[in-house]
Design an enzyme around this catalytic site. Structure first.
Site, short mmCIF file in Angstrom:
data_model
loop_
_atom_site.label_atom_id
_atom_site.label_comp_id
_atom_site.label_asym_id
_atom_site.label_seq_id
_atom_site.Cartn_x
_atom_site.Cartn_y
_atom_site.Cartn_z
N PHE A 140 -6.20 -13.35 5.07
CA PHE A 140 -6.86 -12.08 5.35
C PHE A 140 -7.38 -11.37 4.11
CE2 PHE A 140 -2.89 -12.63 7.84
CZ PHE A 140 -3.48 -13.11 9.00
N SER A 141 -6.96 -11.80 2.95
CA SER A 141 -7.24 -11.10 1.70
C SER A 141 -8.72 -11.10 1.35
CB SER A 141 -6.44 -11.73 0.56
OG SER A 141 -6.77 -11.12 -0.66
N PRO A 180 2.17 -14.51 5.17
CA PRO A 180 1.19 -14.74 4.10
C PRO A 180 -0.12 -13.97 4.28
CG PRO A 180 2.20 -16.79 4.71
CD PRO A 180 2.69 -15.76 5.71
N CYS A 181 -0.59 -13.40 3.17
CA CYS A 181 -1.79 -12.57 3.19
C CYS A 181 -3.07 -13.35 2.90
CB CYS A 181 -1.65 -11.43 2.18
SG CYS A 181 -1.57 -11.99 0.46
N GLN A 182 -2.94 -14.57 2.36
CA GLN A 182 -4.13 -15.31 1.95
C GLN A 182 -5.19 -15.47 3.04
OE1 GLN A 182 -1.00 -16.22 1.39
NE2 GLN A 182 -0.72 -16.89 -0.71
#
Length: 181
Positions: free
Chosen positions: A53-54, A49-51
């Site tokens: 770091f986004s 999941p990128c959330q």
């Protein structure tokens, strides 16, 4: 050939099950043991999941409950594939993990042996550096690569980081024998 996939989102898992009907389908990476695939997978791919770091989010990093790198790394360690390709957003390149303060030596002056002043050092690590260190510590050569979507024909920039790792330390289990089984 897709041997297995893991997706907690029901719709996402349904899409994967449609496109890969002969693959094992797992729901929750935090509760799945992938040891049965040890030595049987050539390339393990994943987009954790990128959330956390986004740039579009709160950038909670390891404090975000969607921070799943440790579980993906556990999967990699259990499977020990020849290659790993992990994908995430460009924000991971600037994400710094929560640092640790470590006491250092006392601050001595030129004329006094010890003036009682304690020195401390804040040790911080970039998340991407930690990921590379994790993989390198388990027998992989690692190269992160930033690729914009426009480089593959998309009409927008949308940078993505691909972490490509090649196993250089042999598995202690006999890989050829396991494949034959």
């Amino acid at each position: 050939e897709n041997v297995f996939h893991c997706e907690i989102d029901p719709f996402g898992r349904q899409v994967l099950d449609y496109w890969f009907p002969n693959s094992a389908s797992y729901e929750d990476i935090t509760k799945t043991d992938f040891s049965q695939y040890r030595g049987l997978i050539d390339v393990l791919t994943g987009g954790f999941p990128c959330q956390p770091f986004s740039y579009a989010g709160k950038r909670g990093g390891q404090e975000d409950d969607r921070y799943l790198w440790p579980y993906m790394f556990r999967c990699i360690d259990q499977v020990q594939p020849d290659w790993v390709v992990a994908e995430n957003v460009a924000g991971i390149t600037t994400m710094v993990e929560q640092g640790k303060v470590s006491p250092m030596a006392h601050q001595a002056s030129l004329f006094d042996e010890d003036n009682g002043v304690q020195r401390y050092q804040l040790r911080e690590t970039f998340t991407l550096e930690r990921i590379c260190q994790d993989l390198e510590g388990h027998g992989y050569e690692v190269q992160p690569v930033l690729i914009p979507a426009c480089a593959v024909g998309a009409p927008h920039r949308r940078d993505r980081v691909f972490i490509v790792a090649r196993r250089v330390v042999a598995d202690t289990d006999n890989r050829a024998d396991r494949r034959g089984a």
